[in-house]
Design an enzyme around this catalytic site. Sequence first.
Site, PDB file in Angstrom:
ATOM      1  NE  ARG A  44      -3.765   2.121   2.475  1.00  0.00           N
ATOM      2  CZ  ARG A  44      -3.767   2.847   3.610  1.00  0.00           C
ATOM      3  NH1 ARG A  44      -3.082   2.454   4.665  1.00  0.00           N
ATOM      4  NH2 ARG A  44      -4.463   3.966   3.665  1.00  0.00           N
ATOM      5  CG  HIS A  48      -1.610   5.160  -0.873  1.00  0.00           C
ATOM      6  ND1 HIS A  48      -2.402   5.663   0.122  1.00  0.00           N
ATOM      7  CD2 HIS A  48      -2.387   4.261  -1.529  1.00  0.00           C
ATOM      8  CE1 HIS A  48      -3.594   5.078   0.087  1.00  0.00           C
ATOM      9  NE2 HIS A  48      -3.601   4.215  -0.903  1.00  0.00           N
ATOM     10  CD1 TRP A 187     -11.764  -5.989  -0.344  1.00  0.00           C
ATOM     11  CD2 TRP A 187      -9.929  -5.614   0.886  1.00  0.00           C
ATOM     12  NE1 TRP A 187     -11.554  -4.633  -0.271  1.00  0.00           N
ATOM     13  CE2 TRP A 187     -10.445  -4.377   0.473  1.00  0.00           C
ATOM     14  CE3 TRP A 187      -8.778  -5.613   1.683  1.00  0.00           C
ATOM     15  CZ2 TRP A 187      -9.857  -3.148   0.807  1.00  0.00           C
ATOM     16  CZ3 TRP A 187      -8.188  -4.414   2.024  1.00  0.00           C
ATOM     17  CH2 TRP A 187      -8.726  -3.196   1.591  1.00  0.00           C
TER      18      TRP A 187
HETATM   19  C1  HEM Z   1      -6.004  -1.046   1.792  1.00  0.00           C
HETATM   20  C2  HEM Z   1      -8.891   1.903  -0.764  1.00  0.00           C
HETATM   21  C3  HEM Z   1      -6.672   0.508  -4.830  1.00  0.00           C
HETATM   22  C4  HEM Z   1      -3.515  -2.043  -2.222  1.00  0.00           C
HETATM   23  C5  HEM Z   1      -6.961  -0.115   1.452  1.00  0.00           C
HETATM   24  C6  HEM Z   1      -7.852   0.526   2.381  1.00  0.00           C
HETATM   25  C7  HEM Z   1      -8.671   1.347   1.661  1.00  0.00           C
HETATM   26  C8  HEM Z   1      -8.285   1.230   0.279  1.00  0.00           C
HETATM   27  C9  HEM Z   1      -9.787   2.230   2.215  1.00  0.00           C
HETATM   28  C10 HEM Z   1      -7.850   0.311   3.888  1.00  0.00           C
HETATM   29  C11 HEM Z   1      -6.761   1.131   4.573  1.00  0.00           C
HETATM   30  C12 HEM Z   1      -6.724   0.864   6.057  1.00  0.00           C
HETATM   31  O1  HEM Z   1      -7.740   1.157   6.725  1.00  0.00           O
HETATM   32  O2  HEM Z   1      -5.691   0.383   6.567  1.00  0.00           O
HETATM   33  C13 HEM Z   1      -8.575   1.722  -2.099  1.00  0.00           C
HETATM   34  C14 HEM Z   1      -9.323   2.299  -3.189  1.00  0.00           C
HETATM   35  C15 HEM Z   1      -8.729   1.884  -4.331  1.00  0.00           C
HETATM   36  C16 HEM Z   1      -7.582   1.072  -3.958  1.00  0.00           C
HETATM   37  C17 HEM Z   1     -10.551   3.188  -3.062  1.00  0.00           C
HETATM   38  C18 HEM Z   1      -9.206   2.183  -5.725  1.00  0.00           C
HETATM   39  C19 HEM Z   1      -9.333   1.226  -6.632  1.00  0.00           C
HETATM   40  C20 HEM Z   1      -5.551  -0.199  -4.464  1.00  0.00           C
HETATM   41  C21 HEM Z   1      -4.476  -0.560  -5.346  1.00  0.00           C
HETATM   42  C22 HEM Z   1      -3.582  -1.276  -4.601  1.00  0.00           C
HETATM   43  C23 HEM Z   1      -4.108  -1.358  -3.258  1.00  0.00           C
HETATM   44  C24 HEM Z   1      -4.380  -0.163  -6.815  1.00  0.00           C
HETATM   45  C25 HEM Z   1      -2.257  -1.883  -5.017  1.00  0.00           C
HETATM   46  C26 HEM Z   1      -1.940  -2.175  -6.246  1.00  0.00           C
HETATM   47  C27 HEM Z   1      -3.996  -2.079  -0.930  1.00  0.00           C
HETATM   48  C28 HEM Z   1      -3.470  -2.960   0.107  1.00  0.00           C
HETATM   49  C29 HEM Z   1      -4.199  -2.667   1.274  1.00  0.00           C
HETATM   50  C30 HEM Z   1      -5.149  -1.625   0.913  1.00  0.00           C
HETATM   51  C31 HEM Z   1      -2.380  -4.002  -0.049  1.00  0.00           C
HETATM   52  C32 HEM Z   1      -4.066  -3.331   2.649  1.00  0.00           C
HETATM   53  C33 HEM Z   1      -3.195  -2.500   3.553  1.00  0.00           C
HETATM   54  C34 HEM Z   1      -3.062  -3.087   4.935  1.00  0.00           C
HETATM   55  O3  HEM Z   1      -3.424  -4.259   5.167  1.00  0.00           O
HETATM   56  O4  HEM Z   1      -2.560  -2.378   5.819  1.00  0.00           O
HETATM   57  N1  HEM Z   1      -7.243   0.329   0.178  1.00  0.00           N
HETATM   58  N2  HEM Z   1      -7.543   0.991  -2.597  1.00  0.00           N
HETATM   59  N3  HEM Z   1      -5.285  -0.667  -3.210  1.00  0.00           N
HETATM   60  N4  HEM Z   1      -5.017  -1.318  -0.424  1.00  0.00           N
HETATM   61 FE1  HEM Z   1      -6.315  -0.223  -1.519  1.00  0.00          FE
END
Ligand code: HEM
Length: 285
Positions: A44, A48, A187
């Site tokens: 992440r 970002h 998820w």
């Molecule tokens: C986690 C939104 C796309 C990788 C998250 C979280 C949100 C989010 C709200 C939770 C953050 C937290 O509370 O810790 C989105 C939205 C996207 C998007 C709206 C639009 C499509 C992506 C993309 C990637 C990605 C493109 C990587 C290629 C991750 C990963 C986590 C995460 C690995 C887990 C982080 C953790 O476990 O601490 N995302 N995301 N996301 N996102 Fe996304």
Amino acid sequence: GAGFSPKEFIPTKEDYAKIYEEIAKRLEENEDYDDGSYGPVLVRLAWHASGTYDVETKTGGSNGATMRFQPESDHGANAGLKAARDFLEPIKAKFPWITYSDLWTLAGVCAFQQMGGPVIPWRPGRADGDISACTPDGRLPDASKEQKHLRAIFGRMGFNDQEIVALSGAHALGRCHTDRSGYDGPWTHSPTMVTNNFYEILLDEKWNWKKWGGPAQYEDKSKSRMMLPTDMALVKDREFKKYVEKYAKDQEAWFKDFSDVIAKLFELGVPFKQEEKWTFKVVDA
Ligand code: HEM
């Protein structure tokens, strides 16, 4: 005589491979975090750092590592990423010659590969910027929105529908934290393993609005898995759904497309001198 000077040190592929190995080792040594791995939060961070890119103004992107500075570190979308940045500090201290911008993207590559994902080609060449290169808030996606927003945000980075869907499969990993984004839960049932399960359950499970006081999100029947409104948009939209169906059926196809698109994401806006892309071997740390 011509003694060692850090300025003359030109790192080779082997030097970067040592950093890859060190990150992998540190991942193994810190399995008490979250669901058992810092891997998802490292992915992440790399995303970002890169996803702020704007094709028109050629600003943002992984070059610069401007999330080290306020205000970018305080942007709502970046909540919780301090855990990932802090995790990498001992690596930066041991290998001070690597830039933060190269380190963060290499850590994303390493984490993804070590969690069972496809090999991701990577090359060095990012320079750290200063505070003046911070991007304005609002460049990263807002999870409460739908397809129009996804196309606007990812279109600004230069990505098409297929690439948006391929990137979104990264949500097989990790979880939402109420004290970060406000959303809650993982998820999938295997949040530290790279699989195409995100697409499978998006199609196969029955998703209902979660009844709670937090932000609107979906949950499955067992209430153990979640989807964001932006995730659900991938099956509400016909064009997006075609690719969800493809990747749900064919993990190899997703692995291939994901590797291509994440490599592209990590390179947006970077003025590379080196043509050659490297791949690093998964290590048994
Ligand atoms: C986690 C939104 C796309 C990788 C998250 C979280 C949100 C989010 C709200 C939770 C953050 C937290 O509370 O810790 C989105 C939205 C996207 C998007 C709206 C639009 C499509 C992506 C993309 C990637 C990605 C493109 C990587 C290629 C991750 C990963 C986590 C995460 C690995 C887990 C982080 C953790 O476990 O601490 N995302 N995301 N996301 N996102 Fe996304």
